[in-house]
Design a protein around this motif. Structure first.
Motif, short mmCIF file in Angstrom:
data_model
loop_
_atom_site.label_atom_id
_atom_site.label_comp_id
_atom_site.label_asym_id
_atom_site.label_seq_id
_atom_site.Cartn_x
_atom_site.Cartn_y
_atom_site.Cartn_z
N MET A 1 0.86 -1.13 -0.06
CA MET A 1 0.13 0.02 0.04
C MET A 1 0.85 1.37 -0.01
O MET A 1 0.41 2.15 -0.65
N ILE A 2 1.86 1.23 0.76
CA ILE A 2 2.79 2.50 0.62
C ILE A 2 3.54 2.56 -0.67
O ILE A 2 3.68 3.79 -1.00
N THR A 3 3.92 1.76 -1.40
CA THR A 3 4.14 1.59 -2.73
C THR A 3 3.27 2.38 -3.43
O THR A 3 3.88 3.16 -4.34
N ALA A 4 2.01 2.05 -3.59
CA ALA A 4 0.96 2.70 -4.40
C ALA A 4 0.87 4.19 -4.05
O ALA A 4 0.93 5.12 -4.80
N ILE A 5 1.05 4.53 -2.70
CA ILE A 5 1.08 5.98 -2.18
C ILE A 5 2.13 6.58 -2.93
O ILE A 5 1.99 7.83 -3.59
N ILE A 6 3.21 6.19 -2.86
CA ILE A 6 4.62 6.86 -3.39
C ILE A 6 4.60 6.88 -4.81
O ILE A 6 4.82 8.04 -5.39
N MET A 8 1.75 7.25 -6.52
CA MET A 8 0.88 8.29 -6.92
C MET A 8 1.56 9.71 -6.54
O MET A 8 1.01 10.78 -7.54
N PHE A 9 2.44 9.98 -5.64
CA PHE A 9 3.03 11.12 -5.47
C PHE A 9 4.04 11.29 -6.53
O PHE A 9 4.22 12.50 -7.10
N VAL A 10 4.65 10.42 -7.04
CA VAL A 10 5.63 10.48 -8.08
C VAL A 10 5.04 10.69 -9.58
O VAL A 10 5.37 11.67 -10.25
N VAL A 11 3.95 10.16 -9.71
CA VAL A 11 2.99 10.54 -10.93
C VAL A 11 2.63 11.82 -10.93
O VAL A 11 2.71 12.50 -11.79
N GLY A 12 1.99 12.15 -9.80
CA GLY A 12 1.50 13.46 -9.59
C GLY A 12 2.50 14.79 -9.69
O GLY A 12 2.33 15.66 -10.56
#
Length: 102
Positions: A1-6, A8-12
């Protein structure tokens, strides 16, 4: 789950950077005289001048498509004089002024 959040931040961040660069590259220079002349017109948006509202008339004046400020029939003579004085004394982004009659 932390990987998905990171991710999303990178893509944003990447998309934000791309949008920031694109806004600088594709920036459209606006002639400030159009806004000033629009403010000097009466603001009735009646279309009696043959243009779509006062902003259309102001764009035509700044582009040199209108020979006389009296094309705006509801405007008062002193407002027409102010518009003519403004356009004949204020150069645009290209350094040229507009010669228009009252």
């Amino acid at each position: 789950m932390i990987t998905a959040i990171i991710m999303m931040f990178v893509v944003g961040a990447v998309l934000g950077l791309i949008l920031g660069i694109a806004s600088n590259v594709f920036k459209v220079e606006v002639d400030e005289r159009v806004e000033k002349v629009t403010a000097m017109l009466p603001g009735y948006h009646c279309g009696s001048c043959g243009f779509a509202g006062c902003s259309g008339m102001a764009e035509a004046m700044v582009a040199g498509e209108v020979a006389s400020a009296s094309a705006c029939k509801p405007s008062k003579p002193d407002a027409r004089t102010k518009i003519v004085e403004y356009l004949t004394t204020t150069p645009g982004p290209d350094g040229n002024t507009i010669n228009i009659k009252a």
